[in-house]
Design an enzyme around this catalytic site. Structure first.
Site, PDB file in Angstrom:
ATOM      1  N   HIS A  67       0.846  -1.206   0.000  1.00 22.56           N
ATOM      2  CA  HIS A  67       0.000   0.000   0.000  1.00 22.56           C
ATOM      3  C   HIS A  67       0.882   1.256   0.000  1.00 22.56           C
ATOM      4  O   HIS A  67       0.707   2.156  -0.830  1.00 22.56           O
ATOM      5  CB  HIS A  67      -0.908  -0.060   1.238  1.00 22.56           C
ATOM      6  CG  HIS A  67      -1.757   1.160   1.452  1.00 22.56           C
ATOM      7  ND1 HIS A  67      -3.132   1.132   1.385  1.00 22.56           N
ATOM      8  CD2 HIS A  67      -1.437   2.447   1.752  1.00 22.56           C
ATOM      9  CE1 HIS A  67      -3.607   2.334   1.626  1.00 22.56           C
ATOM     10  NE2 HIS A  67      -2.601   3.158   1.859  1.00 22.56           N
ATOM     11  N   GLU A  68       1.855   1.294   0.923  1.00 27.20           N
ATOM     12  CA  GLU A  68       2.724   2.483   1.022  1.00 27.20           C
ATOM     13  C   GLU A  68       3.642   2.612  -0.186  1.00 27.20           C
ATOM     14  O   GLU A  68       3.920   3.712  -0.647  1.00 27.20           O
ATOM     15  CB  GLU A  68       3.557   2.433   2.311  1.00 27.20           C
ATOM     16  CG  GLU A  68       2.744   2.469   3.592  1.00 27.20           C
ATOM     17  CD  GLU A  68       1.751   3.631   3.670  1.00 27.20           C
ATOM     18  OE1 GLU A  68       2.066   4.716   3.140  1.00 27.20           O
ATOM     19  OE2 GLU A  68       0.657   3.434   4.224  1.00 27.20           O
ATOM     20  N   HIS A  71       1.788   4.292  -3.032  1.00 30.38           N
ATOM     21  CA  HIS A  71       1.831   5.756  -2.900  1.00 30.38           C
ATOM     22  C   HIS A  71       3.192   6.280  -3.374  1.00 30.38           C
ATOM     23  O   HIS A  71       3.295   7.244  -4.118  1.00 30.38           O
ATOM     24  CB  HIS A  71       1.712   6.180  -1.430  1.00 30.38           C
ATOM     25  CG  HIS A  71       0.348   6.063  -0.828  1.00 30.38           C
ATOM     26  ND1 HIS A  71      -0.758   6.641  -1.384  1.00 30.38           N
ATOM     27  CD2 HIS A  71      -0.079   5.475   0.325  1.00 30.38           C
ATOM     28  CE1 HIS A  71      -1.817   6.397  -0.609  1.00 30.38           C
ATOM     29  NE2 HIS A  71      -1.420   5.688   0.434  1.00 30.38           N
TER      30      HIS A  71
HETATM   31 ZN   LIG Z   1      -2.439   5.205   2.191  1.00 30.12          ZN
END
Ligand SMILES: [Zn+2]
Length: 376
Positions: A67-68, A71
């Site tokens: 998830h990170e 980004h």
């Molecule tokens: Zn996030």
């Protein structure tokens, strides 16, 4: 983040984990091995549950990292450098070097994380379905189903339109794009963040009162949201106050200097007493700047060391001190000042022309807030 250890590097981004991750991992593994898995897939030995639980928790943190990373990779592609990713108590944080310059960039950077979590949900639920169809051990089917579910919850929670959650960034980007007013977008997103946090605190306490222990966790998460949203709006106010202000407008020009061969005793007894400053640039015999000495630095020495030293022995060397040019934007220079005990030495080419101290900044922030309706 304080208390985090470095695990590795991906695409130049330092990956770290805070100690709280170990506590969360242990709690999750325990909950899985002792609660969820035996209920969802009965009939196995305790060791099997524990092995499945530990593997599932490992996959859970891998999906948080994905998830990170989503980004971060999108941010890098959009020209926003990423310094590090830290996994901690409430998931993960990717520390971007600066905010996106355009609303579109902010929107796609924010949306990439939840998109990765949705992807993980599809993969894990798919695996669970396939394993179920080929009659694989039920404990594995249940573990993958759990992974799919937590990633779905993660995606859903993160798209809540409240800063500092991903949904809050998306909301910020949309308001910014629609109105062209970045400060207004920040007000909207951080107000939503504080509201959601307050609702979670209230709801969490109510749950706890009726006997659900998970309510405490919910309230804690709400408290974190309120704090983070408040910090973000304060930071935005400060940024708004300092926009367009240059270092030369803020600095104390021609600061009093001390020579590197002056003893610390003399410095504290005479120089310090005569000038109302708590930081002094240090020059050598020829007047060339060689360092910076601050009260804070001297306080960290014991009396015997102080008595035996010269200013040159204890100063922050010029190469390590934070520096700026008179025409630098104050906002850019601010992020560098930690290296100089909160001070910036201002150089025009090689000539020392000023110093920026925390009180110089306080003064200019208060002045700017008096002038602008935002700060009023
Ligand atoms: Zn996030």
């Amino acid at each position: 983040m304080h208390g985090s250890i470095r695990i590795g590097t991906v695409r130049g981004i330092v990956i770290g984990a805070h100690w709280s991750v170990a506590a969360i991992a242990a709690l999750l593994a325990w909950g899985l091995a002792d609660g969820y898995l035996p209920t969802a897939a009965p009939g196995y030995r305790a060791t099997s549950y524990w092995i499945a639980a530990v593997l599932a928790v490992g996959c859970f943190f891998a999906s948080l990292l994905a998830h990170e990373l989503a980004h971060s990779v999108v941010a890098q592609r959009r020209g926003v450098p990423v310094e590090r990713i830290t996994l901690w108590l409430f998931g993960g944080v990717a520390e971007l070097h600066k905010s996106a310059d355009r609303p579109r960039d902010e929107l796609v950077i924010a949306a990439a994380g939840p998109a990765a979590s949705v992807g993980a949900t599809v993969v894990f639920l798919g695996l669970s379905g396939i394993l179920g169809a080929v009659a694989a051990p039920e404990v594995a089917v249940a573990a993958f189903a759990w992974l799919g579910l937590v990633n779905a919850v993660l995606a859903a929670f993160n798209v809540a339109p409240a800063a500092p959650l991903d949904g809050g960034r998306i909301l910020h980007a949309i308001v910014w794009e629609r109105t062209g007013d970045r400060a207004r977008a920040t007000r909207v997103a951080t107000t939503a963040g504080r509201t959601l946090g307050a609702v979670m605190i209230g709801g969490g306490i109510a749950l706890f009162v009726v006997g659900a222990w998970g309510g405490l966790w919910f309230a804690l998460l709400g408290w974190f949201l309120v704090n983070a949203a408040t910090a973000e709006s304060t930071h935005a106010l400060l940024e708004g106050a300092l926009v367009g202000i240059r270092v030369r407008d803020v600095m104390t020009p021609d600061p009093v200097t001390v020579t590197d061969d002056e003893t610390v005793t003399h410095f504290l007894g005479y120089t310090m007493a005569r000038h109302h400053c708590s930081a002094f640039p240090v020059v050598d015999g020829t007047g060339r700047p060689v360092g910076l000495v601050t009260l804070r630095r001297l306080r960290s020495l014991d009396a015997t060391t102080r008595a035996a030293c010269t200013v040159g022995d204890v100063m922050i060397p010029i190469a390590a001190a934070a520096r700026a040019a008179p025409d630098d934007a104050v906002l850019d220079a601010l992020s560098r000042r930690a290296a100089g005990d909160g001070r910036l030495l201002v150089f025009d080419a090689d000539r020392l022309v000023g110093i920026v101290s925390p009180s110089d900044l306080d003064r200019v922030i208060e002045l700017a807030q008096l002038r602008s309706p935002v700060g009023a």
